[in-house]
Design an enzyme around this catalytic site. Structure first.
Site, PDB file in Angstrom:
ATOM      1  N   GLY A  18     -10.494  -7.863   8.276  1.00 32.97           N
ATOM      2  CA  GLY A  18     -11.760  -8.498   7.955  1.00 32.97           C
ATOM      3  C   GLY A  18     -12.941  -7.963   8.729  1.00 32.97           C
ATOM      4  N   ASN A  61     -16.475   1.002   5.934  1.00 32.00           N
ATOM      5  CA  ASN A  61     -15.273   0.582   6.642  1.00 32.00           C
ATOM      6  C   ASN A  61     -14.240   1.699   6.539  1.00 32.00           C
ATOM      7  OD1 ASN A  61     -13.493  -1.040   8.058  1.00 32.00           O
ATOM      8  ND2 ASN A  61     -12.815  -2.170   6.256  1.00 32.00           N
ATOM      9  N   PHE A 121     -14.539  -2.747   0.911  1.00 28.86           N
ATOM     10  CA  PHE A 121     -15.607  -3.740   1.018  1.00 28.86           C
ATOM     11  C   PHE A 121     -16.890  -3.077   1.551  1.00 28.86           C
ATOM     12  CE2 PHE A 121     -11.934  -5.991   0.093  1.00 28.86           C
ATOM     13  CZ  PHE A 121     -12.166  -7.329  -0.122  1.00 28.86           C
ATOM     14  N   TRP A 122     -17.657  -3.720   2.386  1.00 34.21           N
ATOM     15  CA  TRP A 122     -18.928  -3.214   2.902  1.00 34.21           C
ATOM     16  C   TRP A 122     -19.731  -2.539   1.783  1.00 34.21           C
ATOM     17  CZ3 TRP A 122     -15.383  -4.937   6.119  1.00 34.21           C
ATOM     18  CH2 TRP A 122     -15.812  -5.572   7.277  1.00 34.21           C
ATOM     19  N   ASP A 153       0.835  -1.214   0.000  1.00 34.97           N
ATOM     20  CA  ASP A 153       0.000   0.000   0.000  1.00 34.97           C
ATOM     21  C   ASP A 153       0.867   1.260   0.000  1.00 34.97           C
ATOM     22  OD1 ASP A 153      -2.322  -1.671   0.334  1.00 34.97           O
ATOM     23  OD2 ASP A 153      -1.887  -1.732   2.482  1.00 34.97           O
ATOM     24  N   GLU A 168     -11.624  -1.375  -2.843  1.00 35.04           N
ATOM     25  CA  GLU A 168     -10.968  -0.589  -1.803  1.00 35.04           C
ATOM     26  C   GLU A 168      -9.890   0.310  -2.403  1.00 35.04           C
ATOM     27  OE1 GLU A 168      -9.646  -3.525   0.945  1.00 35.04           O
ATOM     28  OE2 GLU A 168      -8.153  -4.400  -0.391  1.00 35.04           O
TER      29      GLU A 168
END
Length: 310
Positions: free
Chosen positions: A108, A144, A164-165, A25, A198
């Protein structure tokens, strides 16, 4: 799920980097004549978590890159989150002050937060003063709070984040630390299990804002399925469309990069502009190094106002 087109590119313009390229990242910025890459901390233990890893190059954007330490994990993160490291940093300058945004989370789960540290001497790990969390999410929230990216448009600062989410989010940012106003969804993948999207990164070029994002799964070595997708909009808040005209918040996205040879599952990207050049920095997993994460930097080309890697 909307079917998207994988963009065909010419021979890659991946820069030949030298030195220590260990980074996950990565985010790239420049202070004076020195280039810096900050990245997710090396996984250690809950008692000794990994702060934000720092690299620098005094020889130009290609290196040689050398590690220079880590920004320490703040006490609030140790106290409230069971995580072995800090994640997905981004650094921007406002006036004489550099602002480091980073994520802390339980993997997670959306028990997460985005923190802020500031410095006027970004190459000194001890100079970063933590300001605490600026954005949080908890189980039951539809978002998130990780993978922050902050950018300025005119006189307005914005923060985008998400993993995600319910997808990638955008909000105005006041005083560099207070998200305010409407929360907008920029990208989502409805119909895909767990909504694997993401790492938003936004670049303004000409009449368009370009949203780069990571799809699918990181952090699984040879089983990682990360890839970098992109869309564009004429406003920072969207809607963003892919090359086929599909909205990113409805599942659209044009895949820009999946990997390069032995470099598997590209993602966790950031964008950097200098002079007349735009760069994409990202990590992938090197099959020749037991799938260890390594950073790459590529110069973006542009064809019909769409990014290409050539």
């Amino acid at each position: 799920m909307t079917t998207v087109r994988v963009r065909k590119t010419a021979a890659p313009h991946r820069l030949a980097l030298t030195g220590d390229l260990s980074a996950h990242d990565p985010t790239l910025f420049k202070a004076g004549n020195i280039y810096y890459v900050f990245s997710t901390g090396l996984i250690q233990t809950e008692d000794d978590p990994g702060g934000i890893l720092m690299h620098r190059s005094t020889g130009g954007i290609t290196g040689p890159w050398e590690p220079i330490g880590a920004v320490a994990v703040p006490q609030w993160a140790n106290d409230n989150y069971k995580t072995p490291h800090l994640w997905a940093p981004q650094v921007v300058k406002n006036g004489d002050t550099y602002h480091l945004y980073y994520a802390v989370s339980e993997f997670g789960k959306n028990h997460s937060a985005i923190g802020l540290a500031v410095s006027t001497n970004p190459g000194d790990p001890a100079s970063w003063h933590d300001q605490g969390p600026i954005l949080k999410s908890e189980p039951g929230d539809d978002h998130n709070a990780i993978d922050p990216m902050v950018f300025q448009d005119g006189g307005q600062w914005w923060i985008t984040w998400g993993s995600f989410w319910s997808g990638l989010k955008l909000q105005k940012l006041r005083n560099m630390r207070i998200p305010t106003g409407l929360v907008t969804t920029l990208g989502s993948r409805p119909g895909v299990m767990y909504n694997p999207i993401e790492a938003p990164a936004i670049l303004k070029r000409g009449n368009y804002y370009y949203l780069f994002m990571s799809w699918d799964s990181c952090c699984q070595g040879a089983n990682s399925t990360y890839k970098i997708a992109v869309g564009r909009s004429k406003t920072p808040s969207g809607p963003y469309l892919d090359a086929n005209g599909e909205r990113l918040d409805e599942g659209g996205g044009t895949v820009l990069l999946t990997g390069r040879g032995n470099l598997h599952a590209a993602g966790g990207q950031d964008v950097f502009h200098e002079g007349e050049s735009d760069y994409l920095i990202y990590h992938s997993y090197d099959a020749q190094q037991n799938y260890a994460p390594v950073m790459s930097i590529e110069r973006l080309g542009w064809v019909n106002d769409w990014p290409v890697l050539k």
